[in-house]
Design a protein around this motif. Structure first.
Motif, PDB file in Angstrom:
ATOM      1  N   ALA A 176       6.853   5.206  13.435  1.00  0.00           N
ATOM      2  CA  ALA A 176       6.314   4.906  14.766  1.00  0.00           C
ATOM      3  C   ALA A 176       4.786   4.890  14.748  1.00  0.00           C
ATOM      4  N   ASP A 177       4.191   5.840  14.028  1.00  0.00           N
ATOM      5  CA  ASP A 177       2.735   5.938  13.971  1.00  0.00           C
ATOM      6  C   ASP A 177       2.133   4.712  13.307  1.00  0.00           C
ATOM      7  N   LEU A 178       2.701   4.301  12.157  1.00  0.00           N
ATOM      8  CA  LEU A 178       2.117   3.177  11.438  1.00  0.00           C
ATOM      9  C   LEU A 178       2.322   1.861  12.182  1.00  0.00           C
ATOM     10  N   LYS A 179       3.465   1.695  12.835  1.00  0.00           N
ATOM     11  CA  LYS A 179       3.673   0.478  13.626  1.00  0.00           C
ATOM     12  C   LYS A 179       2.666   0.424  14.777  1.00  0.00           C
ATOM     13  N   ALA A 180       2.404   1.588  15.407  1.00  0.00           N
ATOM     14  CA  ALA A 180       1.439   1.631  16.506  1.00  0.00           C
ATOM     15  C   ALA A 180       0.021   1.329  16.012  1.00  0.00           C
ATOM     16  N   ARG A 181      -0.336   1.873  14.856  1.00  0.00           N
ATOM     17  CA  ARG A 181      -1.667   1.601  14.297  1.00  0.00           C
ATOM     18  C   ARG A 181      -1.816   0.118  13.954  1.00  0.00           C
TER      19      ARG A 181
ATOM     20  N   GLN B 182       0.852  -1.187   0.000  1.00  0.00           N
ATOM     21  CA  GLN B 182       0.000   0.000   0.000  1.00  0.00           C
ATOM     22  C   GLN B 182       0.886   1.234   0.000  1.00  0.00           C
ATOM     23  N   ALA B 183       0.421   2.308  -0.622  1.00  0.00           N
ATOM     24  CA  ALA B 183       1.293   3.467  -0.787  1.00  0.00           C
ATOM     25  C   ALA B 183       0.682   4.788  -0.312  1.00  0.00           C
ATOM     26  N   GLY B 184      -0.497   4.794   0.261  1.00  0.00           N
ATOM     27  CA  GLY B 184      -1.094   6.048   0.719  1.00  0.00           C
ATOM     28  C   GLY B 184      -0.654   6.417   2.117  1.00  0.00           C
ATOM     29  N   SER B 185      -0.368   7.694   2.351  1.00  0.00           N
ATOM     30  CA  SER B 185       0.095   8.135   3.668  1.00  0.00           C
ATOM     31  C   SER B 185      -0.845   9.128   4.329  1.00  0.00           C
ATOM     32  N   SER B 186      -2.057   9.293   3.777  1.00  0.00           N
ATOM     33  CA  SER B 186      -3.072  10.099   4.456  1.00  0.00           C
ATOM     34  C   SER B 186      -3.582   9.331   5.672  1.00  0.00           C
ATOM     35  N   GLU B 187      -4.441   9.942   6.456  1.00  0.00           N
ATOM     36  CA  GLU B 187      -5.007   9.247   7.619  1.00  0.00           C
ATOM     37  C   GLU B 187      -5.753   7.985   7.179  1.00  0.00           C
ATOM     38  N   ASN B 188      -6.572   8.106   6.137  1.00  0.00           N
ATOM     39  CA  ASN B 188      -7.283   6.932   5.637  1.00  0.00           C
ATOM     40  C   ASN B 188      -6.311   5.906   5.082  1.00  0.00           C
ATOM     41  N   GLY B 189      -5.257   6.385   4.415  1.00  0.00           N
ATOM     42  CA  GLY B 189      -4.266   5.473   3.865  1.00  0.00           C
ATOM     43  C   GLY B 189      -3.531   4.708   4.946  1.00  0.00           C
ATOM     44  N   LYS B 190      -3.154   5.394   6.014  1.00  0.00           N
ATOM     45  CA  LYS B 190      -2.450   4.721   7.106  1.00  0.00           C
ATOM     46  C   LYS B 190      -3.350   3.716   7.814  1.00  0.00           C
ATOM     47  N   ASN B 191      -4.620   4.041   7.962  1.00  0.00           N
ATOM     48  CA  ASN B 191      -5.533   3.092   8.598  1.00  0.00           C
ATOM     49  C   ASN B 191      -5.734   1.850   7.730  1.00  0.00           C
ATOM     50  N   LEU B 192      -5.803   2.039   6.412  1.00  0.00           N
ATOM     51  CA  LEU B 192      -5.923   0.885   5.521  1.00  0.00           C
ATOM     52  C   LEU B 192      -4.668   0.029   5.602  1.00  0.00           C
ATOM     53  N   ALA B 193      -3.509   0.674   5.617  1.00  0.00           N
ATOM     54  CA  ALA B 193      -2.251  -0.067   5.705  1.00  0.00           C
ATOM     55  C   ALA B 193      -2.170  -0.854   7.003  1.00  0.00           C
ATOM     56  N   ALA B 194      -2.543  -0.227   8.102  1.00  0.00           N
ATOM     57  CA  ALA B 194      -2.471  -0.899   9.401  1.00  0.00           C
ATOM     58  C   ALA B 194      -3.345  -2.145   9.436  1.00  0.00           C
ATOM     59  N   GLN B 195      -4.451  -2.113   8.718  1.00  0.00           N
ATOM     60  CA  GLN B 195      -5.379  -3.236   8.725  1.00  0.00           C
ATOM     61  C   GLN B 195      -4.943  -4.358   7.781  1.00  0.00           C
ATOM     62  N   TYR B 196      -4.365  -4.002   6.621  1.00  0.00           N
ATOM     63  CA  TYR B 196      -4.162  -5.014   5.582  1.00  0.00           C
ATOM     64  C   TYR B 196      -2.747  -5.112   5.015  1.00  0.00           C
ATOM     65  N   ALA B 197      -1.988  -4.037   4.987  1.00  0.00           N
ATOM     66  CA  ALA B 197      -0.732  -4.018   4.220  1.00  0.00           C
ATOM     67  C   ALA B 197       0.362  -4.833   4.899  1.00  0.00           C
ATOM     68  N   GLU B 198       1.229  -5.389   4.058  1.00  0.00           N
ATOM     69  CA  GLU B 198       2.399  -6.110   4.538  1.00  0.00           C
ATOM     70  C   GLU B 198       3.689  -5.409   4.137  1.00  0.00           C
ATOM     71  N   ALA B 199       3.600  -4.476   3.215  1.00  0.00           N
ATOM     72  CA  ALA B 199       4.686  -3.569   2.879  1.00  0.00           C
ATOM     73  C   ALA B 199       4.059  -2.236   2.502  1.00  0.00           C
ATOM     74  N   VAL B 200       4.733  -1.160   2.856  1.00  0.00           N
ATOM     75  CA  VAL B 200       4.212   0.183   2.601  1.00  0.00           C
ATOM     76  C   VAL B 200       5.281   1.013   1.903  1.00  0.00           C
ATOM     77  N   PHE B 201       4.937   1.560   0.737  1.00  0.00           N
ATOM     78  CA  PHE B 201       5.804   2.497   0.045  1.00  0.00           C
ATOM     79  C   PHE B 201       5.385   3.902   0.458  1.00  0.00           C
ATOM     80  N   THR B 202       6.345   4.708   0.891  1.00  0.00           N
ATOM     81  CA  THR B 202       6.025   6.026   1.411  1.00  0.00           C
ATOM     82  C   THR B 202       7.085   7.029   0.980  1.00  0.00           C
TER      83      THR B 202
END
Length: 455
Positions: free
Chosen positions: A250-255, A217-237
């Protein structure tokens, strides 16, 4: 310096003649490379020679930017991956596909097929696709709202995962003696009914080698980070500063932990555009040569679209106007909009200077230096927990990737940060991720009669 006990991950983000928008104008560049399969096969084999985890292709269901500016035509990436699977043996293969302008069944089948063709090396970069131009290609007057696109994306991934699990791993028997090819009790309908999709299933492809292709997943907005936290296994940022990258990490690992997942199960890979020379002066000279080849009238047009202003509101030798739209006014690419505006404000760049900074990586960090300096830059962010690895974005291809593989990777290997040989055969294995359990395994099967005829 104490080295971390985790492994660095490297993905090569491949784009025609390179990420710098003027790379196609260099004497050694092939301006027709974007539609040549042999060009990408050479790049894939080069990345595999460097033992990189994966290669990645961006995509959009719209002609992006002005064709006068840079090579604009591109091959559909999941089709391209099948040709690259035949040319390689180990490296992971990741393609972008939109959840806004596709349907779950077709896309789940496509990525499961690529996973079979590649022997378990497929990954899907999930995007929600912003912009009215893409919408009009699908009979829609304007793009869905930002929140709606991400809501649809979450349900889309959920349906795809159900479809990938609709066959148990041992559903295929291939028993010639008894004349039984498969076990109907281990194939299930999914009967999904949600807000955006109604899908019966099952998929018409057996469960693939990885179970599920890797979700990126590659989105870094609030919605993007929440989607990544739920489903992504790698994040391009994309990040310009160490502090911003550390905060995002730190934020995405916590989410991810809050979503009930292991934070180590999501790999965060910022983009870096490495301009490499035998000396720092040589690298800086190459960067200047590339920037001088940018046609500012094209670049300003694209910047104006990103900032939602008219090109005439962006005089080349002045800073950005004070009355730009706010992030809340932006329906697409919110995080990239914010990154560009903050970069220009923080460094007090003129529009001309900003165009130069964006020409190499569209907001990703550009770093010019020797192989040792590039390795240092990668190591510093990795050790500081600003990244689990990097999305390598060579400014010029193929030379930028070849130099990185031949001169930077060996330094990272010597420092004990990166593998010297592949120890896995699947993309999940490269990223240290387990094969997902089948969510339906062991459950009572549904009746499969009347699903459809083979004739």
């Amino acid at each position: 310096m104490t080295l971390p006990d985790r492994q660095l991950h490297l993905n090569a983000f491949l784009m025609s003649t390179g990420h710098h928008e003027a790379s196609w104008r260099l004497p050694e560049s092939d301006p027709l490379a974007s539609t040549k399969v042999e060009h990408y096969q050479h790049l894939a084999r080069t990345a595999e020679r460097g033992k990189l985890d994966s290669i990645f292709f961006a995509d959009s269901p719209v002609l992006f930017g002005e064709v006068g500016r840079r090579p604009a035509g591109k091959l559909e990436p999941t089709v391209l991956l099948t040709a690259l699977a035949a040319a390689t043996q180990k490296i992971g293969l990741i393609a972008t596909a939109s959840t806004t302008y596709n349907d779950p069944f077709n896309l789940a089948r496509r990525f499961a097929s690529v996973d079979w063709v590649s022997g378990g090396r497929a990954g899907w970069n999930v995007v929600t696709t912003a912009g009215p131009d893409a919408a009009r290609n699908f009979g829609v007057d304007d793009q869905p709202a930002h929140a709606v696109r991400y809501e649809r994306a979450a349900e889309f991934i959920e349906v795809a995962q159900k479809l990938w699990d609709s066959w148990e791993d041992d559903a295929v028997l291939a028993d010639k003696a008894d004349g039984v090819w498969g076990d109907d009790t281990k194939i299930r309908t999914v009967d999904h009914e949600g807000k955006h999709f109604r899908v019966r299933g099952p998929l018409n492809v057996p469960r693939s080698p990885q179970g599920h292709p890797l979700i990126v997943q590659a989105g870094s907005s609030e919605n993007g980070k929440n989607l990544a936290a739920q489903y992504a296994e790698a994040v391009f940022t994309a990040h310009q500063t160490l502090a911003d990258a550390q905060a995002f990490y730190a934020d995405l690992k916590a989410r991810t932990a809050a979503a009930g997942r292991d934070p180590e199960g999501i790999k965060i890979l910022p983009g870096i555009v490495p301009v490499i020379g035998s000396t720092e002066a040589e690298a800086l000279k190459l960067e200047r040569e590339l920037d001088q080849l940018i046609k500012p009238e094209y670049a300003r047009e694209q910047l104006a679209k990103t900032l939602r202003v008219a090109p005439e509101d962006l005089p080349l030798d002045r800073q950005l106007p004070a009355d730009l739209p706010t992030e809340d006014d932006i329906e697409g690419s919110k995080s990239r909009y914010t990154l560009i505006v903050e970069l220009a404000r923080r460094e007090q760049l003129t529009v001309r200077q900003l165009i130069g900074r964006l020409g190499g990586g569209r907001g990703h960090r550009t770093f010019s230096g020797t192989p040792e300096q590039v390795a240092d830059a990668i190591q510093d962010w990795f050790i500081a927990r600003a990244a689990d690895g990097f999305n390598i974005m060579p400014p010029v291809l193929p030379s930028g990737l070849e130099i990185f593989v031949d001169h930077v990777v060996p330094i990272l290997q010597q420092r004990g940060l990166f593998r010297t040989e592949y120890t896995a055969s699947t993309l999940r294995g490269h990223y240290g991720l387990a094969r997902p359990q089948n969510q339906y395994a062991g459950n009572a099967p549904q009746e499969l009669t009347s699903i459809g005829s083979a004739f």
